[in-house]
Design a protein around this motif. Structure first.
Motif, PDB file in Angstrom:
ATOM      1  N   LEU B  83       0.834  -1.211   0.000  1.00  0.00           N
ATOM      2  CA  LEU B  83       0.000   0.000   0.000  1.00  0.00           C
ATOM      3  C   LEU B  83       0.863   1.253   0.000  1.00  0.00           C
ATOM      4  CD1 LEU B  83      -2.895  -0.964   2.413  1.00  0.00           C
ATOM      5  CD2 LEU B  83      -3.011  -0.550  -0.032  1.00  0.00           C
ATOM      6  N   MET B  84       1.890   1.244   0.830  1.00  0.00           N
ATOM      7  CA  MET B  84       2.764   2.410   0.934  1.00  0.00           C
ATOM      8  C   MET B  84       3.371   2.746  -0.423  1.00  0.00           C
ATOM      9  SD  MET B  84       6.231   2.728   3.182  1.00  0.00           S
ATOM     10  CE  MET B  84       7.219   1.708   2.108  1.00  0.00           C
ATOM     11  N   GLN B  85       3.917   1.710  -1.072  1.00  0.00           N
ATOM     12  CA  GLN B  85       4.586   1.978  -2.350  1.00  0.00           C
ATOM     13  C   GLN B  85       3.594   2.393  -3.421  1.00  0.00           C
ATOM     14  OE1 GLN B  85       8.172  -0.749  -3.098  1.00  0.00           O
ATOM     15  NE2 GLN B  85       6.810  -1.872  -1.793  1.00  0.00           N
ATOM     16  N   TYR B  86       2.426   1.750  -3.417  1.00  0.00           N
ATOM     17  CA  TYR B  86       1.440   2.129  -4.424  1.00  0.00           C
ATOM     18  C   TYR B  86       1.009   3.573  -4.207  1.00  0.00           C
ATOM     19  CZ  TYR B  86      -2.339   2.007  -7.680  1.00  0.00           C
ATOM     20  OH  TYR B  86      -3.129   2.291  -8.749  1.00  0.00           O
ATOM     21  N   TRP B  87       0.792   3.922  -2.955  1.00  0.00           N
ATOM     22  CA  TRP B  87       0.353   5.285  -2.662  1.00  0.00           C
ATOM     23  C   TRP B  87       1.439   6.294  -3.049  1.00  0.00           C
ATOM     24  CZ3 TRP B  87       1.976   9.110   0.823  1.00  0.00           C
ATOM     25  CH2 TRP B  87       1.107  10.192   0.924  1.00  0.00           C
ATOM     26  N   MET B  88       2.682   5.983  -2.702  1.00  0.00           N
ATOM     27  CA  MET B  88       3.758   6.936  -2.979  1.00  0.00           C
ATOM     28  C   MET B  88       4.001   7.090  -4.479  1.00  0.00           C
ATOM     29  SD  MET B  88       6.572   6.417   0.014  1.00  0.00           S
ATOM     30  CE  MET B  88       7.179   4.885  -0.570  1.00  0.00           C
ATOM     31  N   ASN B  89       3.991   5.968  -5.194  1.00  0.00           N
ATOM     32  CA  ASN B  89       4.403   6.010  -6.599  1.00  0.00           C
ATOM     33  C   ASN B  89       3.268   6.323  -7.557  1.00  0.00           C
ATOM     34  OD1 ASN B  89       7.282   5.263  -6.552  1.00  0.00           O
ATOM     35  ND2 ASN B  89       6.485   3.466  -5.509  1.00  0.00           N
ATOM     36  N   ALA B  90       2.080   5.924  -7.201  1.00  0.00           N
ATOM     37  CA  ALA B  90       0.989   6.074  -8.153  1.00  0.00           C
ATOM     38  C   ALA B  90      -0.030   7.126  -7.726  1.00  0.00           C
ATOM     39  CB  ALA B  90       0.280   4.735  -8.353  1.00  0.00           C
ATOM     40  N   VAL B  91      -0.032   7.515  -6.460  1.00  0.00           N
ATOM     41  CA  VAL B  91      -1.071   8.440  -6.002  1.00  0.00           C
ATOM     42  C   VAL B  91      -0.461   9.774  -5.576  1.00  0.00           C
ATOM     43  CG1 VAL B  91      -2.947   8.796  -4.358  1.00  0.00           C
ATOM     44  CG2 VAL B  91      -2.479   6.505  -5.233  1.00  0.00           C
ATOM     45  N   ASP B  92       0.433   9.743  -4.616  1.00  0.00           N
ATOM     46  CA  ASP B  92       0.918  10.992  -4.042  1.00  0.00           C
ATOM     47  C   ASP B  92       1.929  11.682  -4.938  1.00  0.00           C
ATOM     48  OD1 ASP B  92       1.134  12.921  -1.949  1.00  0.00           O
ATOM     49  OD2 ASP B  92       3.112  12.092  -1.526  1.00  0.00           O
ATOM     50  N   TYR B  93       2.825  10.942  -5.540  1.00  0.00           N
ATOM     51  CA  TYR B  93       3.872  11.575  -6.336  1.00  0.00           C
ATOM     52  C   TYR B  93       4.075  10.772  -7.607  1.00  0.00           C
ATOM     53  CZ  TYR B  93       8.055  14.347  -7.151  1.00  0.00           C
ATOM     54  OH  TYR B  93       8.977  15.227  -7.670  1.00  0.00           O
ATOM     55  N   PRO B  94       3.091  10.819  -8.506  1.00  0.00           N
ATOM     56  CA  PRO B  94       3.209  10.006  -9.715  1.00  0.00           C
ATOM     57  C   PRO B  94       4.342  10.518 -10.590  1.00  0.00           C
ATOM     58  CG  PRO B  94       1.290  11.425  -9.837  1.00  0.00           C
ATOM     59  CD  PRO B  94       1.878  11.636  -8.485  1.00  0.00           C
ATOM     60  N   TYR B  95       5.269   9.667 -10.874  1.00  0.00           N
ATOM     61  CA  TYR B  95       6.406  10.069 -11.686  1.00  0.00           C
ATOM     62  C   TYR B  95       6.778   8.911 -12.593  1.00  0.00           C
ATOM     63  CZ  TYR B  95      10.445  12.874 -12.816  1.00  0.00           C
ATOM     64  OH  TYR B  95      11.350  13.643 -13.476  1.00  0.00           O
ATOM     65  N   LEU B 102       2.756   3.407 -13.412  1.00  0.00           N
ATOM     66  CA  LEU B 102       3.002   4.049 -12.116  1.00  0.00           C
ATOM     67  C   LEU B 102       2.980   3.024 -10.992  1.00  0.00           C
ATOM     68  CD1 LEU B 102       0.938   7.295 -12.648  1.00  0.00           C
ATOM     69  CD2 LEU B 102       3.406   7.073 -12.543  1.00  0.00           C
ATOM     70  N   GLY B 103       1.974   2.156 -11.029  1.00  0.00           N
ATOM     71  CA  GLY B 103       1.925   1.097 -10.015  1.00  0.00           C
ATOM     72  C   GLY B 103       2.616  -0.149 -10.558  1.00  0.00           C
ATOM     73  N   SER B 104       3.944  -0.188 -10.499  1.00  0.00           N
ATOM     74  CA  SER B 104       4.704  -1.298 -11.075  1.00  0.00           C
ATOM     75  C   SER B 104       4.976  -2.337 -10.003  1.00  0.00           C
ATOM     76  CB  SER B 104       6.037  -0.796 -11.631  1.00  0.00           C
ATOM     77  OG  SER B 104       5.838  -0.245 -12.882  1.00  0.00           O
ATOM     78  N   TRP B 105       4.206  -3.401  -9.974  1.00  0.00           N
ATOM     79  CA  TRP B 105       4.329  -4.381  -8.898  1.00  0.00           C
ATOM     80  C   TRP B 105       5.706  -5.036  -8.842  1.00  0.00           C
ATOM     81  CZ3 TRP B 105       0.883  -3.382  -5.520  1.00  0.00           C
ATOM     82  CH2 TRP B 105      -0.350  -2.879  -5.924  1.00  0.00           C
ATOM     83  N   PRO B 106       6.332  -5.377  -9.972  1.00  0.00           N
ATOM     84  CA  PRO B 106       7.667  -5.994  -9.836  1.00  0.00           C
ATOM     85  C   PRO B 106       8.641  -5.125  -9.058  1.00  0.00           C
ATOM     86  CG  PRO B 106       6.861  -6.254 -12.056  1.00  0.00           C
ATOM     87  CD  PRO B 106       5.898  -5.338 -11.375  1.00  0.00           C
ATOM     88  N   ALA B 107       8.525  -3.806  -9.233  1.00  0.00           N
ATOM     89  CA  ALA B 107       9.452  -2.921  -8.526  1.00  0.00           C
ATOM     90  C   ALA B 107       9.157  -2.888  -7.030  1.00  0.00           C
ATOM     91  CB  ALA B 107       9.368  -1.519  -9.101  1.00  0.00           C
TER      92      ALA B 107
END
Lengths: 408, 534
Positions: B83-95, B102-107
Motif C-alpha cells: 500500500l505504501m509503495q502504491y500510494w507513494m508512486n501512483a497516487v501521491d507523487y506520480p512520476y 506508475l503502479g509497477s508491482w515488480p518494482a
C-alpha cells in the motif's frame, strides 16, 4: 536400532526388481508415442518439438539426481546427524547420474550431425547474427560436447566414489570413511557448484543463444533441489507403505526434509525474481528477449500460472509445521511441487520452439515425461537392488534415530 | 516477589520457593523432566547451557501461539509495503520512470519482502518478550551458588512451590530418585529489592550525558551566531583551491586568477567575428548609423562573448530620456502585449517582420522598432528599441532582450551545404532539440508531453517550429536562437559547434518546408516514387 545387514526392512520390495526392465520398455514406448503426437501438433516443427521435449524431460530427471548429489555432499560438509538414515536413498538417486548421462547421447549426436532443431547456435558464424554469432567460439558442437562430457564425468566420479565409500562402511563400520568423505566433500561441492552452473548455461540457457543470465544455473539448481526433496519424500512414503523403513524414517525426518524443501522453494522464487527484476527494470531489448519468448505464442498463461503454482500456493501451504508433520499434507505438497517442477522445465525449454502452446502439445509432452520418468525409475530400482536403504553402520545413526524437532 | 511483599514481611525468615535438582548431562535432565511431568507437576522449568532437543516435550510445554502472531505481523508488513509503495508512486507523487506503469508491482517486491521480514522479526522479538513476561530482573534460583554453572556445564530442573500438587516431601523424594548431582531447596531471595542509589545516580548521569549532544543540536538549530559554524562533517567546505581575487603563492605575480595564455581562446569564448559564428553580419551592424548604434555594439559584444547568460547584461540599459511611460508606450490598437514574457515578444516581433515594413506608420512604431535592420532601414530613427516595454527598471533584462531581433541576421547559410550536412543536422536535432520540440518540430517532445501530463503551472510549452512566427525567421535568427537560447530555452552554443548549429538550422528549415512543399519540390528521380505511393 537397525544392525542387521540383511534385514529385509531396509531393502526395496522384492516385487519391484522384476519391474525394472518392463518399465524401460514402457518408457521407450511412451517417448515414441509422444514423438508421434508432436507430429500432430505441428508437422513442420516436429523435430524441434521432439528435441525440446526430450531435453525438458531429461532435465526434469537430471535436476532431481543433481539435487540428490548436492544433498549427500552437504550432509557430509556440515557433519549432519539427523540425515544419517535418509542419506542412503539420496545416494542411490544421485548414483543414477552416470546412467542418465547415456540419455544425453541423442542430443550430442544431433549436434554432430549439424542439426539446428534444438540449439540454434549449431551453425557457422556467418549464418548467425548478433550476440549468437559472437559466441560461436564457445557455443559450437565440439566444445559443447566436450564440456558436457566433462560435467557428466565430474558428477559420475563424485557420486560413484561417495556411494562406494558409504557402501564400504556398511561392511566395515569404519568411522574413518565418514571422516574421509567429510574431508573431500568441501572441494567436491566447489566442483559441483561450478559444473552445475555451467551445465545449466550450456544445456538450457543456450537454447536462446543471444541471451545470458548469470543466476540461471542457480535458478535451475534451486528448482532441482525442490524436486529432489519431493521425490525423496514420496519414495520414503511409498517404501513405508510397502512396509519398509518404518523405524528408520520418522515424522522428524519428514519434518526436516519438508523444511529444507520449503526453504529451497523460497530460494527458487528468489532466484527467479532476481533474474526477472533486473531485466524488467533495465528493459533492454536484447536482455528481455528470453522473457518475451515466454509471453508469446500462448506461453504467457503457463508463465504466470507458474508463479502461483511453484511459489505462492505451496509457500502458504507448507508454512505451517502442522502440515510438515502430517504425512498426508507432506505427500500432497511433494506431489504438487513435482508437478510445479515439471511446469518449470516446460517453461524453461518449450517456448523456445516458438510453437504456440496447445493442449495437444502439453499432452504429448506429458506422455514423454511419463516415459522418461519411467526409465528414470527403472534406473533407480536397478541401482537400489542389493543396496541397503539405510547406511546402517554410519557413526551418526544413533543421533538420526533419536533426535526430535523442538516444539515451537 | 514484589516490593510490596518485601516491605510487609521484612522480619520473617525467607520462604521456600521450590526445589532444584542438578544433573551432569542432558540425558539425566530429560529423564528427570519426564518423571516430574508424569507425576503431574506443571510449574516446572529447566535451565541448560545450550538448547536441548526434546526438553519441551519432556517438560510438557505446550506449543506457543507466537507463530500465529508472527504470521499476522508478516502479513501486516506485506500489506503495509504494497500500500505504501502504491500510494507513494501512483497516487501521491506520480512520476514516470522509463515508461513503466506508475503502479509497477515488480518494482515493489524487494521492499515488500524486506518489510515482511522486518515486521515478522519485530513481532517475534516483541512477542517473545511479552509471552515470556520479560524483563525479569531476578529469579529465586539465583540464590543457589551452584546455579552459576547453568551457563557452563550443568543442567538444572526446578519445581516451583506454587504448583498445584506441590508437597515438599514428595517433590524431594521424586527428585532424589532421579539421581541428581545435587538437590537443594530454593529459598526466597532475602536481599533488598530496592534499587541501590548508586544505580539510580549512574542511570541519571548517563541520561544527562546522553542528552548533551541533542541539546547542543537543538540550540544550534534555533539560534543565530556570528561565529563560523562547527564543521562536524567537512563535506567539501575546505578545498585546496583558489577562489577569485585570492592571493596565490604559486605564481610570481601572486595572482590566483590567470589570464589566458597568449594566442589562445577559452572554450565558449569568442570564436570568430563573422556571420558564420554569429548568425548576423557584424560589418553591417557596425556600419549602421543612428541612435541605437551604441546598443547594437553592445549586443554585438555580447554575442561575440558567446555567453547566453551574459548577453543581456552587456547591453546598454536605455537612458531615461529614451524611455516612455508604459501608458504612452503602448499606442491604442497596438498588438504588443504589455508584459515582459520574452518568448511572446519574440513571436510578436516576428509577426511584425512579416508586414510590409517600408511604410512605417506612427501607430506601428512600437512594433517597427523591432523589425530587422536590414529590411527596415528607414524605420530605425522613428523607433525606440525599448518603446514596447514597460518602464520597469527591474525588468530591464526583458527590455534588453528586445535588442535581439534588431540584429542584421543573414538570410543564407554561410557554409557549403550538402546531404551530409542535412544528415548531421537531423542527428543533432533529434538528440538535442526533439526532447522538447518533438521529432517533427511540433513542440510535442517527450519532456513537453510529460510536463503537460502532470500539468505543472510553471511550464512554458516549447514553440512549434511550424508556427508562422518561426517559419518567417531568417536562418541567421534561428542560428542565433540555437546559440544563445531564447526565453526558457537554454543556448546550445557550448555543446554544438557552429557547423553543427548551421546543420540544425538547415534541418529545421527543411522540416518547415516539408509541411508546405509542392510536388515540384521533390527531385525528379523521386517523383516517380511519389506518384506510385499515391
Amino acid at each position: 536400532m537397525i544392525q542387521i545387514k540383511n534385514d529385509e526392512s531396509i531393502r526395496i520390495p522384492e516385487s519391484w526388481r522384476s519391474k525394472a526392465i518392463p518399465m524401460i520398455v514402457v518408457g521407450i514406448i511412451a517417448v515414441g508415442i509422444s514423438f508421434f503426437l508432436f507430429r500432430l501438433v505441428s508437422d513442420k516443427d516436429v523435430m524441434k518439438l521432439v528435441s525440446h521435449s526430450y531435453l525438458a524431460n531429461l532435465m526434469f530427471c537430471m535436476t532431481i539426481a543433481i539435487g540428490a548429489m548436492f544433498f549427500v555432499l552437504v550432509q557430509y560438509v556440515v557433519r549432519s546427524g539427523w540425515s544419517a538414515t535418509v542419506r542412503r536413498l539420496a545416494e542411490i538417486i544421485s548414483s543414477v547420474i552416470p546412467w542418465l548421462a547415456m540419455l544425453f547421447i541423442p542430443i550430442l549426436v544431433m549436434l554432430v550431425l549439424g542439426r539446428k532443431d534444438l540449439y540454434e547456435w549449431n551453425a557457422s558464424r556467418e549464418e548467425l547474427h548478433g550476440l549468437a554469432a559472437e559466441k560461436t567460439g564457445y557455443l559450437n558442437w565440439w566444445f559443447f560436447s566436450l564440456r558436457s562430457v566433462i560435467y557428466l564425468s565430474i558428477w559420475s566420479v563424485i557420486v560413484t566414489w561417495v556411494h562406494r565409500m558409504s557402501r564400504r562402511q556398511d561392511e566395515t563400520g569404519e568411522v574413518e570413511i565418514t571422516l574421509k568423505i567429510q574431508k573431500y566433500s568441501g572441494p567436491m561441492i566447489v566442483l559441483f557448484a561450478l559444473s552445475v552452473s555451467f551445465a545449466a548455461f550450456d544445456w538450457v540457457m543456450s537454447l536462446q543463444a543471444d541471451w545470458y543470465s548469470t543466476i540461471f544455473g542457480v535458478y535451475m539448481f534451486a528448482g532441482g533441489m525442490v524436486a529432489f526433496f519431493a521425490t525423496m519424500m514420496l519414495l520414503f512414503d511409498l517404501l513405508q507403505r510397502c512396509g519398509k523403513l518404518r523405524d528408520a524414517v520418522n515424522v522428524e525426518h519428514f519434518h526436516d526434509m519438508s523444511k529444507i524443501m520449503f526453504g529451497f522453494n523460497m530460494f527458487w522464487a528468489y532466484c527467479g525474481f532476481s533474474q526477472f527484476m533486473l531485466y524488467w527494470y533495465a528493459d533492454i531489448p536484447e536482455e528481455t528477449s528470453w522473457f518475451r519468448t515466454r509471453i508469446e505464442n500462448g506461453w504467457d498463461t503457463l508463465s504466470y500460472v507458474l508463479i502461483a503454482v511453484h511459489f505462492i500456493i505451496p509457500f502458504l501451504g507448507l508454512m505451517s509445521r502442522h502440515v510438515r508433520r502430517n504425512r498426508v499434507g507432506v505427500v500432497f505438497w511433494c506431489a504438487w511441487l513435482l508437478v510445479a517442477h515439471w511446469m518449470d522445465m516446460v517453461f524453461m525449454v518449450m517456448p523456445n520452439t516458438h510453437v504456440p502452446a496447445s493442449g495437444l502439445l502439453f499432452i504429448a509432452h506429458l506422455i514423454g515425461t511419463i516415459g522418461m520418468v519411467s526409465i528414470f525409475a527403472a534406473f533407480l530400482i536397478l541401482r537400489a537392488s542389493d543396496v541397503p536403504l539405510v547406511a546402517h553402520r554410519d557413526p551418526r545413526l544413533r543421533e538420526a534415530l533419536t533426535y526430535s524437532n523442538p516444539i515451537l | 516477589m514484589s516490593e510490596h511483599h518485601e516491605k510487609k514481611d521484612r522480619s520473617r525468615p525467607p520462604q521456600s520457593q521450590g526445589w532444584i535438582a542438578e544433573y551432569v548431562d542432558e540425558h539425566g535432565l530429560l529423564e528427570a523432566a519426564r518423571k516430574v511431568r508424569e507425576a503431574g507437576y506443571t510449574k516446572t522449568d529447566a535451565f541448560t547451557p545450550y538448547p536441548v532437543h526434546g526438553i519441551d516435550h519432556a517438560l510438557g510445554i505446550r506449543p506457543t501461539v507466537l507463530p500465529f502472531i508472527v504470521l499476522v505481523g508478516g502479513f501486516t508488513g506485506l500489506g503495509t509495503a504494497l500500500l505504501m509503495q502504491y500510494w507513494m508512486n501512483a497516487v501521491d507523487y506520480p512520476y514516470l520512470i522509463s515508461g513503466k506503469p506508475l503502479g509497477s508491482w515488480p518494482a515493489f517486491i524487494p521492499v515488500t519482502f524486506e518489510l515482511t521480514v522486518l515486521f515478522s522479526a519485530i513481532t517475534t522479538f516483541l512477542g517473545s518478550i511479552l509471552l515470556n513476561r520479560l524483563p525479569k530482573y531476578s529469579n529465586p534460583v539465583f540464590t543457589s551458588p551452584r546455579f552459576d554453572r547453568a551457563t557452563d556445564d550443568r543442567f538444572f530442573l526446578y519445581v516451583d512451590s506454587s504448583d498445584r500438587y506441590f508437597n515438599k516431601n514428595s517433590v524431594q523424594n521424586l527428585l532424589s530418585s532421579t539421581n541428581p548431582e545435587s538437590l537443594e531447596e530454593v529459598m526466597e531471595d532475602a536481599s533488598s529489592t530496592v534499587i541501590p542509589r548508586a544505580v539510580w545516580l549512574s542511570v541519571l548521569l548517563l541520561l544527562v550525558i546522553a542528552s548533551i549532544p541533542m541539546a547542543i543540536i537543538l540550540k544550534m538549530r534555533n539560534s543565530n551566531s556570528p561565529s563560523p559554524r562547527w564543521h562536524v562533517f567537512f563535506d567539501m567546505d575546505f578545498q585546496p583551491k583558489k577562489k577569485p581575487q585570492q592571493i596565490s603563492t604559486l605564481f610570481a605575480d601572486g595572482r590566483a586568477m590567470r589570464s589566458p595564455v597568449l594566442g589562445t581562446v577559452a572554450r565558449g569564448q569568442w570564436e570568430g567575428n563573422d556571420a558564420f559564428y554569429l548568425g548576423y553580419d557584424p560589418a553591417k551592424l557596425a556600419a549602421h548609423a543612428g541612435r541605437d548604434r551604441s546598443r547594437f555594439v553592445g549586443a554585438s559584444l555580447a554575442a561575440a562573448m558567446q555567453d547566453p547568460v551574459g548577453a543581456p547584461a552587456l547591453g546598454q540599459p536605455p537612458t531615461p530620456d529614451e524611455e516612455k511611460s508604459p501608458e504612452s508606450a503602448i499606442p491604442a490598437g497596438s498588438n504588443v502585449p504589455a508584459k515582459s514574457e520574452t518568448s511572446d515578444e519574440m513571436d510578436e516581433s516576428s509577426n511584425a517582420a512579416e508586414k510590409p515594413s517600408d511604410e512605417p506608420s506612427p501607430g506601428d512604431e512600437a512594433t517597427d522598432g523591432k523589425v530587422m535592420v536590414e529590411e527596415t532601414q528607414t524605420a530605425n530613427d522613428a523607433a525606440s528599441p525599448s518603446s514596447g516595454e514597460p518602464a520597469n527598471p527591474s525588468q530591464d533584462g526583458a527590455a534588453l532582450a528586445s535588442a535581439v531581433p534588431t540584429l542584421p541576421f543573414v538570410t543564407n547559410i554561410p557554409m557549403e551545404i550538402d546531404a551530409q550536412v542535412m544528415e548531421l543536422g537531423k542527428k543533432k536535432f533529434e538528440i538535442y532539440c526533439s526532447v522538447c520540440h518533438g521529432v517533427g518540430g511540433d513542440g510535442d517532445g517527450l519532456v513537453a508531453r510529460r510536463a503537460e501530463e502532470i500539468a505543472q503551472s510553471y511550464w512554458l510549452p516549447p514553440t512549434s517550429l511550424h508556427a508562422d512566427a518561426v517559419r518567417s525567421q531568417p536562418v541567421g535568427q534561428v542560428f542565433y536562437t540555437i546559440s544563445n537560447g531564447k526565453g526558457k530555452m537554454a543556448g546550445y552554443g557550448a555543446v554544438l559547434t557552429p557547423k553543427e548549429r548551421w546543420a540544425v538550422v538547415l534541418y529545421v528549415k527543411a522540416l518547415q518546408r516539408s509541411r508546405n512543399a509542392s510536388e515540384s519540390d521533390v527531385p525528379l528521380e523521386m517523383q516517380s516514387k511519389l506518384s506510385q505511393s499515391k
